[in-house]
Motif scaffolding. Structure first.
Motif, PDB file in Angstrom:
ATOM      1  N   GLY A   9      10.235  -3.003  13.533  1.00 29.92           N
ATOM      2  CA  GLY A   9       9.302  -4.108  13.307  1.00 29.92           C
ATOM      3  C   GLY A   9       9.687  -4.939  12.093  1.00 29.92           C
ATOM      4  N   LEU A  10      10.108  -4.279  11.045  1.00 29.11           N
ATOM      5  CA  LEU A  10      10.547  -5.004   9.854  1.00 29.11           C
ATOM      6  C   LEU A  10      11.831  -5.776  10.126  1.00 29.11           C
ATOM      7  CD1 LEU A  10       9.747  -2.293   7.156  1.00 29.11           C
ATOM      8  CD2 LEU A  10       8.499  -4.432   7.562  1.00 29.11           C
ATOM      9  N   LEU A  11      12.724  -5.202  10.933  1.00 31.51           N
ATOM     10  CA  LEU A  11      13.958  -5.910  11.300  1.00 31.51           C
ATOM     11  C   LEU A  11      13.682  -7.095  12.223  1.00 31.51           C
ATOM     12  CD1 LEU A  11      16.489  -2.976  11.852  1.00 31.51           C
ATOM     13  CD2 LEU A  11      16.549  -4.721  10.037  1.00 31.51           C
ATOM     14  N   ALA A  12      12.552  -7.062  12.925  1.00 27.95           N
ATOM     15  CA  ALA A  12      12.209  -8.180  13.816  1.00 27.95           C
ATOM     16  C   ALA A  12      12.026  -9.472  13.022  1.00 27.95           C
ATOM     17  CB  ALA A  12      10.946  -7.854  14.611  1.00 27.95           C
ATOM     18  N   ALA A  13      11.694  -9.342  11.743  1.00 30.00           N
ATOM     19  CA  ALA A  13      11.523 -10.530  10.893  1.00 30.00           C
ATOM     20  C   ALA A  13      12.867 -11.100  10.457  1.00 30.00           C
ATOM     21  CB  ALA A  13      10.684 -10.170   9.660  1.00 30.00           C
ATOM     22  N   GLY A  14      13.940 -10.362  10.688  1.00 31.47           N
ATOM     23  CA  GLY A  14      15.268 -10.844  10.324  1.00 31.47           C
ATOM     24  C   GLY A  14      16.108  -9.729   9.739  1.00 31.47           C
ATOM     25  N   PRO A  15      17.410  -9.955   9.680  1.00 25.38           N
ATOM     26  CA  PRO A  15      18.318  -8.937   9.155  1.00 25.38           C
ATOM     27  C   PRO A  15      17.950  -8.521   7.732  1.00 25.38           C
ATOM     28  CG  PRO A  15      19.546 -10.728  10.183  1.00 25.38           C
ATOM     29  CD  PRO A  15      18.113 -11.178  10.092  1.00 25.38           C
ATOM     30  N   SER A  16      18.141  -7.236   7.459  1.00 23.47           N
ATOM     31  CA  SER A  16      17.809  -6.698   6.140  1.00 23.47           C
ATOM     32  C   SER A  16      18.694  -5.509   5.838  1.00 23.47           C
ATOM     33  CB  SER A  16      16.351  -6.221   6.087  1.00 23.47           C
ATOM     34  OG  SER A  16      15.456  -7.285   6.247  1.00 23.47           O
ATOM     35  N   HIS A  17      18.779  -5.184   4.571  1.00 24.36           N
ATOM     36  CA  HIS A  17      19.482  -3.961   4.172  1.00 24.36           C
ATOM     37  C   HIS A  17      18.431  -2.891   3.875  1.00 24.36           C
ATOM     38  CE1 HIS A  17      18.517  -5.082   0.014  1.00 24.36           C
ATOM     39  NE2 HIS A  17      19.005  -6.264   0.301  1.00 24.36           N
ATOM     40  N   GLY A  18      18.877  -1.656   3.785  1.00 16.98           N
ATOM     41  CA  GLY A  18      17.970  -0.522   3.644  1.00 16.98           C
ATOM     42  C   GLY A  18      17.035  -0.617   2.458  1.00 16.98           C
ATOM     43  N   TYR A  19      17.559  -1.050   1.308  1.00 14.06           N
ATOM     44  CA  TYR A  19      16.725  -1.163   0.113  1.00 14.06           C
ATOM     45  C   TYR A  19      15.556  -2.118   0.366  1.00 14.06           C
ATOM     46  CZ  TYR A  19      15.266  -2.378  -4.604  1.00 14.06           C
ATOM     47  OH  TYR A  19      14.511  -2.612  -5.726  1.00 14.06           O
ATOM     48  N   ASP A  20      15.843  -3.252   0.985  1.00 19.24           N
ATOM     49  CA  ASP A  20      14.805  -4.246   1.259  1.00 19.24           C
ATOM     50  C   ASP A  20      13.806  -3.721   2.287  1.00 19.24           C
ATOM     51  OD1 ASP A  20      13.638  -6.843   0.895  1.00 19.24           O
ATOM     52  OD2 ASP A  20      14.445  -7.405   2.862  1.00 19.24           O
ATOM     53  N   LEU A  21      14.282  -2.990   3.293  1.00 22.63           N
ATOM     54  CA  LEU A  21      13.384  -2.434   4.300  1.00 22.63           C
ATOM     55  C   LEU A  21      12.426  -1.428   3.674  1.00 22.63           C
ATOM     56  CD1 LEU A  21      15.928  -1.950   7.205  1.00 22.63           C
ATOM     57  CD2 LEU A  21      13.987  -3.542   7.185  1.00 22.63           C
ATOM     58  N   LYS A  22      12.931  -0.589   2.791  1.00 24.84           N
ATOM     59  CA  LYS A  22      12.078   0.386   2.110  1.00 24.84           C
ATOM     60  C   LYS A  22      11.024  -0.326   1.276  1.00 24.84           C
ATOM     61  CE  LYS A  22      11.525   3.490  -1.658  1.00 24.84           C
ATOM     62  NZ  LYS A  22      10.126   3.707  -1.458  1.00 24.84           N
ATOM     63  N   ARG A  23      11.430  -1.337   0.516  1.00 23.90           N
ATOM     64  CA  ARG A  23      10.498  -2.090  -0.328  1.00 23.90           C
ATOM     65  C   ARG A  23       9.424  -2.772   0.527  1.00 23.90           C
ATOM     66  NH1 ARG A  23      10.014  -7.070  -1.196  1.00 23.90           N
ATOM     67  NH2 ARG A  23      12.042  -7.647  -0.384  1.00 23.90           N
ATOM     68  N   ARG A  24       9.835  -3.407   1.618  1.00 29.58           N
ATOM     69  CA  ARG A  24       8.872  -4.094   2.483  1.00 29.58           C
ATOM     70  C   ARG A  24       7.928  -3.110   3.163  1.00 29.58           C
ATOM     71  NH1 ARG A  24      12.856  -7.180   5.747  1.00 29.58           N
ATOM     72  NH2 ARG A  24      11.201  -7.286   7.278  1.00 29.58           N
ATOM     73  N   HIS A  25       8.445  -1.941   3.586  1.00 20.82           N
ATOM     74  CA  HIS A  25       7.570  -0.914   4.158  1.00 20.82           C
ATOM     75  C   HIS A  25       6.491  -0.539   3.156  1.00 20.82           C
ATOM     76  CE1 HIS A  25       6.240   3.261   4.452  1.00 20.82           C
ATOM     77  NE2 HIS A  25       6.199   3.041   5.755  1.00 20.82           N
ATOM     78  N   ASP A  26       6.891  -0.231   1.945  1.00 23.17           N
ATOM     79  CA  ASP A  26       5.947   0.227   0.930  1.00 23.17           C
ATOM     80  C   ASP A  26       4.934  -0.863   0.569  1.00 23.17           C
ATOM     81  OD1 ASP A  26       7.400   2.553   1.069  1.00 23.17           O
ATOM     82  OD2 ASP A  26       8.355   2.330  -0.900  1.00 23.17           O
ATOM     83  N   GLU A  27       5.332  -2.131   0.678  1.00 27.08           N
ATOM     84  CA  GLU A  27       4.395  -3.242   0.440  1.00 27.08           C
ATOM     85  C   GLU A  27       3.440  -3.432   1.616  1.00 27.08           C
ATOM     86  OE1 GLU A  27       6.882  -6.647  -0.196  1.00 27.08           O
ATOM     87  OE2 GLU A  27       7.388  -6.054  -2.253  1.00 27.08           O
ATOM     88  N   ARG A  28       3.964  -3.368   2.839  1.00 22.51           N
ATOM     89  CA  ARG A  28       3.155  -3.637   4.035  1.00 22.51           C
ATOM     90  C   ARG A  28       2.208  -2.487   4.381  1.00 22.51           C
ATOM     91  NH1 ARG A  28       5.131  -7.965   3.341  1.00 22.51           N
ATOM     92  NH2 ARG A  28       6.446  -9.204   4.699  1.00 22.51           N
ATOM     93  N   PHE A  29       2.570  -1.273   3.990  1.00 26.73           N
ATOM     94  CA  PHE A  29       1.767  -0.091   4.286  1.00 26.73           C
ATOM     95  C   PHE A  29       1.438   0.616   2.972  1.00 26.73           C
ATOM     96  CE2 PHE A  29       4.580  -1.008   7.844  1.00 26.73           C
ATOM     97  CZ  PHE A  29       3.655  -1.190   8.865  1.00 26.73           C
ATOM     98  N   PRO A  30       0.609  -0.033   2.148  1.00 25.44           N
ATOM     99  CA  PRO A  30       0.389   0.467   0.782  1.00 25.44           C
ATOM    100  C   PRO A  30      -0.279   1.829   0.696  1.00 25.44           C
ATOM    101  CG  PRO A  30      -1.134  -1.319   1.295  1.00 25.44           C
ATOM    102  CD  PRO A  30      -0.163  -1.234   2.434  1.00 25.44           C
ATOM    103  N   GLN A  31      -1.054   2.220   1.688  1.00 20.91           N
ATOM    104  CA  GLN A  31      -1.727   3.519   1.626  1.00 20.91           C
ATOM    105  C   GLN A  31      -0.929   4.617   2.320  1.00 20.91           C
ATOM    106  OE1 GLN A  31      -4.424   3.949  -0.293  1.00 20.91           O
ATOM    107  NE2 GLN A  31      -4.189   1.799  -0.804  1.00 20.91           N
TER     108      GLN A  31
END
Length: 177
Positions: A9-31
């Motif tokens: 789902g995070l990759l659906a927004a566009g190409p990313s590297h692992g560090y960015d995916l981890k950061r975005r996961h932690d932001e999008r799913f804060p709990q």
């Protein structure tokens, strides 16, 4: 929660590297529990292996080399299928609190005291979540995630109240041969 599908789902927004995916996961799913970097990269390797993602390239931008991943058409199809599936209610709910009440009865403990202590822990967590969701600048994802957790904690509290009122009967049932 499916890490595989969340990363797709995070990759659906566009190409990313692992560090960015981890950061975005932690932001999008804060709990949610933060993802470990190892989990991100292991999952990305499996997605590539399964043809659901592919490596777009690598770059270093003056720092460590980073691999950029993107979703494939197969990955987009799997994500759409997963996102559309109804999550079935569990046929049986494994409840650690209930198990501890029964074990307390079996072992001659004090299930009532346990329920009081557990209730206090739930109430403290509810105060923490309320502070998180009412903090100035809290985004909607944080508020909704906190609301979800608060509703589950509230259901646990109601169950604990009902169970405490039935402890005499439960104890008789548990103690009977």
């Amino acid at each position: 929660m499916s890490t595989r599908h969340i990363l797709l789902g995070l990759l659906a927004a566009g190409p990313s590297h692992g560090y960015d995916l981890k950061r975005r996961h932690d932001e999008r799913f804060p709990q949610a529990r933060p993802l470990a970097y190892g989990q991100v990269y292991t999952t990305l390797q499996r997605l590539v292996r399964d043809g659901l993602a592919e490596i777009e390239g690598t770059d270093s931008d003056g720092g460590p080399e980073r691999t950029t991943y993107r979703s494939t058409e197969d990955g987009a199809r799997e994500l759409a299928q997963w996102a559309g599936e109804i999550a079935p209610p569990a046929p049986f709910v494994t409840n650690e609190i209930f198990a501890k009440v029964v074990v307390s009865i079996l072992s001659g403990g004090d299930p009532e005291a346990y329920l009081r202590a557990q209730r206090a822990a739930h109430m403290e967590r509810m105060r923490e979540l309320t502070a998180v969701k009412t903090a100035q600048g809290a985004d909607l994802a944080t508020v909704l995630s906190a609301d979800y957790a608060l509703n589950h904690l509230d259901a646990d509290l109601r169950w604990m109240t009902t169970t405490a009122a039935r402890l005499t009967t439960l104890t008789a049932e548990v103690d009977s041969p």
